[in-house]
Scaffold this motif. Structure first.
Motif, PDB file in Angstrom:
ATOM      1  N   THR A  73      -5.715  -4.209  -0.515  1.00 25.51           N
ATOM      2  CA  THR A  73      -5.775  -2.992  -1.312  1.00 25.51           C
ATOM      3  C   THR A  73      -4.416  -2.301  -1.369  1.00 25.51           C
ATOM      4  N   ASN A  74      -4.289  -1.353  -2.279  1.00 28.27           N
ATOM      5  CA  ASN A  74      -3.073  -0.548  -2.327  1.00 28.27           C
ATOM      6  C   ASN A  74      -2.900   0.254  -1.049  1.00 28.27           C
ATOM      7  N   THR A  75      -4.027   0.692  -0.461  1.00 31.06           N
ATOM      8  CA  THR A  75      -3.975   1.431   0.795  1.00 31.06           C
ATOM      9  C   THR A  75      -3.370   0.575   1.895  1.00 31.06           C
ATOM     10  N   TYR A  76      -3.823  -0.669   1.979  1.00 31.95           N
ATOM     11  CA  TYR A  76      -3.286  -1.565   2.998  1.00 31.95           C
ATOM     12  C   TYR A  76      -1.800  -1.832   2.769  1.00 31.95           C
ATOM     13  N   GLU A  77      -1.430  -2.106   1.524  1.00 31.52           N
ATOM     14  CA  GLU A  77      -0.028  -2.396   1.227  1.00 31.52           C
ATOM     15  C   GLU A  77       0.865  -1.214   1.585  1.00 31.52           C
ATOM     16  N   LYS A  78       0.411  -0.004   1.273  1.00 31.69           N
ATOM     17  CA  LYS A  78       1.205   1.193   1.567  1.00 31.69           C
ATOM     18  C   LYS A  78       1.377   1.371   3.064  1.00 31.69           C
ATOM     19  N   PHE A  79       0.282   1.229   3.815  1.00 34.63           N
ATOM     20  CA  PHE A  79       0.366   1.381   5.269  1.00 34.63           C
ATOM     21  C   PHE A  79       1.251   0.305   5.880  1.00 34.63           C
ATOM     22  N   ARG A  80       1.069  -0.933   5.424  1.00 34.79           N
ATOM     23  CA  ARG A  80       1.860  -2.036   5.967  1.00 34.79           C
ATOM     24  C   ARG A  80       3.352  -1.792   5.757  1.00 34.79           C
ATOM     25  N   GLN A  81       3.708  -1.384   4.560  1.00 33.34           N
ATOM     26  CA  GLN A  81       5.118  -1.145   4.266  1.00 33.34           C
ATOM     27  C   GLN A  81       5.678   0.026   5.049  1.00 33.34           C
ATOM     28  N   GLN A  82       4.869   1.084   5.206  1.00 33.89           N
ATOM     29  CA  GLN A  82       5.321   2.251   5.967  1.00 33.89           C
ATOM     30  C   GLN A  82       5.508   1.904   7.441  1.00 33.89           C
ATOM     31  N   GLU A  83       4.544   1.199   8.016  1.00 33.64           N
ATOM     32  CA  GLU A  83       4.638   0.866   9.431  1.00 33.64           C
ATOM     33  C   GLU A  83       5.783  -0.101   9.694  1.00 33.64           C
ATOM     34  N   ASP A  84       5.986  -1.034   8.789  1.00 35.92           N
ATOM     35  CA  ASP A  84       7.049  -2.024   8.982  1.00 35.92           C
ATOM     36  C   ASP A  84       8.441  -1.468   8.688  1.00 35.92           C
ATOM     37  N   SER A  86      10.077   0.985   9.792  1.00 37.85           N
ATOM     38  CA  SER A  86      10.836   1.428  10.958  1.00 37.85           C
ATOM     39  C   SER A  86      10.991   0.331  12.015  1.00 37.85           C
ATOM     40  N   ARG A  87      10.522  -0.847  11.702  1.00 37.59           N
ATOM     41  CA  ARG A  87      10.563  -1.952  12.659  1.00 37.59           C
ATOM     42  C   ARG A  87      11.648  -2.951  12.304  1.00 37.59           C
ATOM     43  N   GLU A  88      12.241  -3.529  13.323  1.00 41.15           N
ATOM     44  CA  GLU A  88      13.196  -4.610  13.120  1.00 41.15           C
ATOM     45  C   GLU A  88      12.433  -5.916  12.893  1.00 41.15           C
ATOM     46  N   GLU A  89      13.056  -6.827  12.170  1.00 41.58           N
ATOM     47  CA  GLU A  89      12.470  -8.154  12.022  1.00 41.58           C
ATOM     48  C   GLU A  89      12.359  -8.812  13.397  1.00 41.58           C
ATOM     49  N   TYR A  90      11.199  -9.371  13.674  1.00 41.77           N
ATOM     50  CA  TYR A  90      10.960  -9.999  14.970  1.00 41.77           C
ATOM     51  C   TYR A  90      11.855 -11.225  15.138  1.00 41.77           C
ATOM     52  N   SER A  91      12.423 -11.379  16.325  1.00 42.59           N
ATOM     53  CA  SER A  91      13.320 -12.513  16.575  1.00 42.59           C
ATOM     54  C   SER A  91      12.981 -13.238  17.871  1.00 42.59           C
ATOM     55  N   ARG A 203       3.648  -9.672   8.156  1.00 40.82           N
ATOM     56  CA  ARG A 203       4.301  -8.508   8.742  1.00 40.82           C
ATOM     57  C   ARG A 203       5.691  -8.894   9.253  1.00 40.82           C
ATOM     58  N   LYS A 204       6.430  -7.914   9.795  1.00 44.30           N
ATOM     59  CA  LYS A 204       7.765  -8.197  10.325  1.00 44.30           C
ATOM     60  C   LYS A 204       7.711  -8.877  11.686  1.00 44.30           C
ATOM     61  N   GLY A 205       6.531  -8.891  12.278  1.00 45.44           N
ATOM     62  CA  GLY A 205       6.370  -9.512  13.586  1.00 45.44           C
ATOM     63  C   GLY A 205       5.023  -9.141  14.180  1.00 45.44           C
ATOM     64  N   PRO A 206       4.768  -9.524  15.425  1.00 40.19           N
ATOM     65  CA  PRO A 206       3.500  -9.192  16.082  1.00 40.19           C
ATOM     66  C   PRO A 206       3.427  -7.715  16.409  1.00 40.19           C
ATOM     67  N   LEU A 207       2.208  -7.156  16.415  1.00 38.12           N
ATOM     68  CA  LEU A 207       1.991  -5.732  16.661  1.00 38.12           C
ATOM     69  C   LEU A 207       1.131  -5.560  17.911  1.00 38.12           C
ATOM     70  N   ASN A 208       1.678  -4.910  18.927  1.00 33.08           N
ATOM     71  CA  ASN A 208       0.937  -4.651  20.157  1.00 33.08           C
ATOM     72  C   ASN A 208       0.120  -3.383  19.964  1.00 33.08           C
ATOM     73  N   ARG A 209      -1.206  -3.514  19.960  1.00 33.09           N
ATOM     74  CA  ARG A 209      -2.083  -2.385  19.687  1.00 33.09           C
ATOM     75  C   ARG A 209      -2.614  -1.703  20.941  1.00 33.09           C
ATOM     76  N   GLY A 210      -2.241  -2.176  22.121  1.00 29.94           N
ATOM     77  CA  GLY A 210      -2.661  -1.481  23.329  1.00 29.94           C
ATOM     78  C   GLY A 210      -3.110  -2.424  24.426  1.00 29.94           C
ATOM     79  N   LYS A 211      -3.481  -1.834  25.548  1.00 29.04           N
ATOM     80  CA  LYS A 211      -3.842  -2.583  26.750  1.00 29.04           C
ATOM     81  C   LYS A 211      -5.354  -2.641  26.918  1.00 29.04           C
TER      82      LYS A 211
END
Length: 255
Positions: A73-84, A86-91, A203-211
């Motif tokens: 959805t457009n909602t998902y695309e917007k959130f994905r782009q916003q969250e990514d 501020s993130r560096e490309e995963y290396s 995405r730009k890399g893996p996302l750690n969502r918590g413990k």
């Protein structure tokens, strides 16, 4: 729920290689990972409800990974782009890597990437059979940076052959490999260190969502709150309506 799944390939580099989208069907997925070399002790299962105790109680636990399939959805695309943004490309790479992440460069291969994320991380990684194509793929992937790792998947004949075989199975007619299918796979996996990872090759890399605690799996109350329910709640609230989605889990085989 069995339906073909791919995505619109937004931000996936245009390549010459495209796969027929996998059907969102536990039997198809199980066939593919077993063919690649995952132990028959594990299998994929439909999750008919995330909240109804009587339906959850039928599922074999622990749930090692979830695959969420949803419309892009457009909602998902917007959130994905916003969250990514501020993130560096995963290396990341190497034996000390906290999670093995695969960048998607093959069109309509989000289902395959989701399956690889599910079986190459967490406790299921210990169920990969010695000498199998999957073991070789993982061994070759670990020392590589994400770009080279993606190229390795792109060039893998074993992976392409197994995927093509699986894509012929299922309950519905498979779309053409070049089709634009607006459904997408995201994997949620609990690592052996207890971290809940959201893994998506777009995405730009893996996302750690918590413990998560030792007693938690990805379908537990906490596992869902940090993972799949947080994802769905964000989509539903922003979109103003119920999101069409389906979920399958990787866990012990019933056979």
């Amino acid at each position: 729920m069995a339906e073909a799944a791919g995505h619109r390939d937004v931000d996936v580099p245009k390549t010459k290689k495209a796969f027929v989208p996998l059907e969102n069907n536990p039997e198809v997925m199980t066939h593919l990972v077993h063919q690649l070399g995952l132990s028959s002790n594990l299998a994929f299962h439909d999750v008919y409800s995330l909240t109804e105790p009587s339906l959850l109680s039928f599922l074999p636990r622990p749930a090692l990974a979830l695959l969420l399939v949803f419309p892009v959805t457009n909602t998902y695309e917007k959130f994905r782009q916003q969250e990514d943004s501020s993130r560096e490309e995963y290396s990341g790479s190497g034996a000390g890597e906290r999670v093995v992440w695969f960048k998607q460069t093959i069109r309509n291969a989000c289902g395959l990437i989701g399956l690889l994320h599910a079986v190459c991380n967490g406790a299921s990684r210990q169920q990969i059979q010695e000498g199998s194509d999957l073991q070789k793929l993982l061994k070759d992937a670990i020392p590589l940076k994400p770009g080279d790792r993606a190229e390795m998947l792109y060039q893998s004949q074993a992976l392409e052959s197994a995927h093509a075989d699986a894509a012929k199975k299922g309950d519905s007619a498979a779309p053409d490999a070049e089709a634009n299918v607006d459904l997408h796979f995201v994997a949620f996996v609990k690592s052996e260190e207890g971290d809940l990872w959201e893994l998506d090759g777009r995405r730009k890399g893996p996302l750690n969502r918590g413990k998560l605690g030792p007693e938690d799996d990805v379908l537990s109350e906490k596992g869902q709150e940090l993972g799949v329910q947080a994802f769905l709640r964000r989509e539903e609230e922003a979109g103003g309506g119920e999101l069409r989605f389906s979920v399958v889990m990787l866990g012990p085989s019933l056979e």
